[in-house]
Design a protein around this motif. Structure first.
Motif, PDB file in Angstrom:
ATOM      1  N   LYS A  39       0.841  -1.194   0.000  1.00  0.00           N
ATOM      2  CA  LYS A  39       0.000   0.000   0.000  1.00  0.00           C
ATOM      3  C   LYS A  39       0.875   1.243   0.000  1.00  0.00           C
ATOM      4  N   LYS A  40       0.339   2.289  -0.593  1.00  0.00           N
ATOM      5  CA  LYS A  40       0.936   3.611  -0.471  1.00  0.00           C
ATOM      6  C   LYS A  40       0.065   4.367   0.532  1.00  0.00           C
ATOM      7  N   VAL A  41       0.664   4.720   1.670  1.00  0.00           N
ATOM      8  CA  VAL A  41      -0.092   5.277   2.788  1.00  0.00           C
ATOM      9  C   VAL A  41       0.450   6.655   3.149  1.00  0.00           C
ATOM     10  N   LEU A  42      -0.451   7.569   3.392  1.00  0.00           N
ATOM     11  CA  LEU A  42      -0.112   8.881   3.926  1.00  0.00           C
ATOM     12  C   LEU A  42      -0.398   8.817   5.423  1.00  0.00           C
ATOM     13  N   PHE A  69      -5.948  13.063  -2.765  1.00  0.00           N
ATOM     14  CA  PHE A  69      -4.919  12.094  -2.396  1.00  0.00           C
ATOM     15  C   PHE A  69      -5.190  10.733  -3.033  1.00  0.00           C
ATOM     16  N   HIS A  70      -6.441  10.338  -3.011  1.00  0.00           N
ATOM     17  CA  HIS A  70      -6.805   9.045  -3.581  1.00  0.00           C
ATOM     18  C   HIS A  70      -6.497   9.018  -5.088  1.00  0.00           C
ATOM     19  N   ILE A  74      -2.663   7.519  -3.385  1.00  0.00           N
ATOM     20  CA  ILE A  74      -2.630   7.120  -1.975  1.00  0.00           C
ATOM     21  C   ILE A  74      -3.758   6.124  -1.727  1.00  0.00           C
ATOM     22  N   ASP A  75      -3.400   4.968  -1.183  1.00  0.00           N
ATOM     23  CA  ASP A  75      -4.407   3.944  -0.892  1.00  0.00           C
ATOM     24  C   ASP A  75      -5.175   4.243   0.384  1.00  0.00           C
ATOM     25  N   ILE A  77      -5.228   6.984   4.087  1.00  0.00           N
ATOM     26  CA  ILE A  77      -4.696   8.045   4.937  1.00  0.00           C
ATOM     27  C   ILE A  77      -4.900   7.588   6.372  1.00  0.00           C
ATOM     28  N   ILE A 136       4.815   9.846   3.715  1.00  0.00           N
ATOM     29  CA  ILE A 136       4.278   8.926   2.720  1.00  0.00           C
ATOM     30  C   ILE A 136       5.145   7.681   2.786  1.00  0.00           C
ATOM     31  N   ASP A 138       5.550   3.811   1.093  1.00  0.00           N
ATOM     32  CA  ASP A 138       5.187   2.937  -0.006  1.00  0.00           C
ATOM     33  C   ASP A 138       5.675   1.532   0.339  1.00  0.00           C
ATOM     34  N   LEU A 165       3.506  15.105  -2.741  1.00  0.00           N
ATOM     35  CA  LEU A 165       3.144  13.815  -3.303  1.00  0.00           C
ATOM     36  C   LEU A 165       3.347  13.821  -4.818  1.00  0.00           C
TER      37      LEU A 165
END
Length: 172
Positions: A39-42, A69-70, A74-75, A77, A136, A138, A165
């Motif tokens: 996942k890519k998470v903020l 963001f989505h 970003i998967d 937050i 962020i 990844d 981002l």
């Protein structure tokens, strides 16, 4: 030593109060590496929920910018704070996060400690907390990180992280 860009997130447990429909499931314990896997998470770190800046400015900006963001890749937050899971759940309800921001508890400050991001506010009656930050990650690798100076809310806001981002995505 503080966590830095290029580092893996630490292998610690974090907590989440989970409710499904009308049936409360309770507190879930998650290993951080499992939650960020593929996942890519903020991740937004707060000094404390229900504090004026966090409640009125920091988190509402991310709620409003969620769709941006989505669309930017970003998967999820996450909001993480040194508060218990019940307080995090109440904060989610009060700030109208819905399913846009996942509220995770670092109740004992283990994550903040492992990342070198603790802030001692004992003289203000708040104990040891987390610094205010935004990062962020990844697949568990920190690809961007901003950390505020104590008492500041200058550059971990949603609009700054959206700009950053876009830069991170162009580099990868």
């Amino acid at each position: 030593m503080s966590i830095a860009i290029g580092d893996q997130l630490p292998d610690v447990n974090i907590f989440e109060y989970v409710a499904e429909g009308d049936e409360t499931e309770g507190i879930k314990v998650w290993r951080l590496p499992d939650l960020v896997y593929k996942k890519k998470v903020l991740i937004v770190g707060l000094i404390g929920v229900f504090t004026p800046v966090c409640t009125n400015s920091h988190i509402p900006g991310y709620v409003e910018a969620y769709d941006h963001f989505h669309r930017a890749g970003i998967d999820e937050i996450w909001c993480i704070s040194v508060n218990d899971p019940f307080v995090m759940a109440a904060f989610a309800r009060d700030t109208g996060c819905g399913d846009k921001i996942r509220m995770l508890s670092d109740g004992s400050g283990e994550l903040a400690d492992h990342m070198g991001m603790t802030l001692d506010l004992s003289d203000r009656g708040m104990g040891v907390r987390s610094d205010r930050f935004a990062m962020i990650a990844d697949n568990g690798l920190v690809v961007d990180l901003l950390r505020e100076d104590p008492g500041c809310f200058c550059y971990t806001d949603a609009s700054t992280m959206l700009e950053r981002l876009e830069g991170v995505l162009q580099q990868n």
